[in-house]
Design an enzyme around this catalytic site. Sequence first.
Site, PDB file in Angstrom:
ATOM      1  N   HIS A  83      38.288  37.461  44.106  1.00 47.63           N
ATOM      2  CA  HIS A  83      39.265  36.929  43.137  1.00 47.63           C
ATOM      3  C   HIS A  83      39.882  35.635  43.655  1.00 47.63           C
ATOM      4  O   HIS A  83      39.975  34.631  42.933  1.00 47.63           O
ATOM      5  CB  HIS A  83      40.383  37.945  42.903  1.00 47.63           C
ATOM      6  CG  HIS A  83      40.031  39.096  42.015  1.00 47.63           C
ATOM      7  ND1 HIS A  83      39.435  38.937  40.782  1.00 47.63           N
ATOM      8  CD2 HIS A  83      40.221  40.436  42.172  1.00 47.63           C
ATOM      9  CE1 HIS A  83      39.264  40.125  40.223  1.00 47.63           C
ATOM     10  NE2 HIS A  83      39.739  41.048  41.043  1.00 47.63           N
ATOM     11  N   HIS A 123      36.457  42.621  47.295  1.00 42.43           N
ATOM     12  CA  HIS A 123      36.833  42.500  45.880  1.00 42.43           C
ATOM     13  C   HIS A 123      38.004  41.521  45.715  1.00 42.43           C
ATOM     14  O   HIS A 123      37.955  40.601  44.890  1.00 42.43           O
ATOM     15  CB  HIS A 123      37.207  43.891  45.362  1.00 42.43           C
ATOM     16  CG  HIS A 123      37.747  43.926  43.968  1.00 42.43           C
ATOM     17  ND1 HIS A 123      37.055  44.503  42.922  1.00 42.43           N
ATOM     18  CD2 HIS A 123      38.921  43.496  43.444  1.00 42.43           C
ATOM     19  CE1 HIS A 123      37.768  44.394  41.812  1.00 42.43           C
ATOM     20  NE2 HIS A 123      38.919  43.807  42.104  1.00 42.43           N
ATOM     21  N   GLU A 124      39.041  41.703  46.510  1.00 43.31           N
ATOM     22  CA  GLU A 124      40.227  40.854  46.389  1.00 43.31           C
ATOM     23  C   GLU A 124      39.944  39.437  46.888  1.00 43.31           C
ATOM     24  O   GLU A 124      40.433  38.458  46.308  1.00 43.31           O
ATOM     25  CB  GLU A 124      41.402  41.472  47.154  1.00 43.31           C
ATOM     26  CG  GLU A 124      41.811  42.860  46.682  1.00 43.31           C
ATOM     27  CD  GLU A 124      42.225  42.902  45.220  1.00 43.31           C
ATOM     28  OE1 GLU A 124      42.510  41.833  44.643  1.00 43.31           O
ATOM     29  OE2 GLU A 124      42.256  43.995  44.651  1.00 43.31           O
TER      30      GLU A 124
END
Length: 248
Positions: free
Chosen positions: A57, A53-54
């Site tokens: 980004h 997820h990170e």
Amino acid sequence: MRPLATRGGSYVFPLILAITAAAAVACALDAGPVNVWIFVVVIGGWLITLSLHEFAHAAVSLAGGDTSVRERGYLTLNLLRYSDPANTFLIPLILLAIGGIPLPGGAVLVEPWRLRHRWWSSLVSAAGPVTNMLCGVVLAWISAGIDNPLGYALAALALLQFVAGILNILPIPGFDGFGILEPYLPRELLERLRPIRPWLPLVVFAILWSVDGASAWLFNLGADLMETFGGNVAQAAVGLARFRFWNV
């Protein structure tokens, strides 16, 4: 203190991956204490998807022109490289274990003024929830064909991915959904929200924790999505129940 980009900890993600894989094998063999192994698979899998997820980004931010994410060392799956490890994975991990609510963390610091267009800011924010949803789809599909404790663990993790994706796209400051809208909101509104922005995610969590039916509504939406993509919600329910091995 050394800058984030030069900190160690390259062993962290491989270690999490190895522990999770070992627990998955134990689940597949139905080795005791199997509920503990289900717990480890779900927690380890959650940390792996949190890393993805990170990373999503950061990768989209770099694609949009923000090279600061490379300088800060965010283009890695090493959770220790992120700006706030406690809020990113430690606190959400504890809350997941005791309450079952996949609370999103915040880790990647983006410099929006470096992005080539403001819609890149929206794409950067959307990248995290999209990653959760994609992980949920893959895990739902895989778990549906496994009728053993490993299937229960993967189904539970799939449901948590869908729930996290839904929670993360809420148009509330502190969540990625607000980040998607933020580039197009009036400056006056953003200034009014500034003093209370840090507290709004806590308000959302308090509602989910204390208001009857709030978390059930969230999980029901996640279950609907899981079924849409071929997942077995009954499997996920068993997995989440056995995940809390201390209550079984």
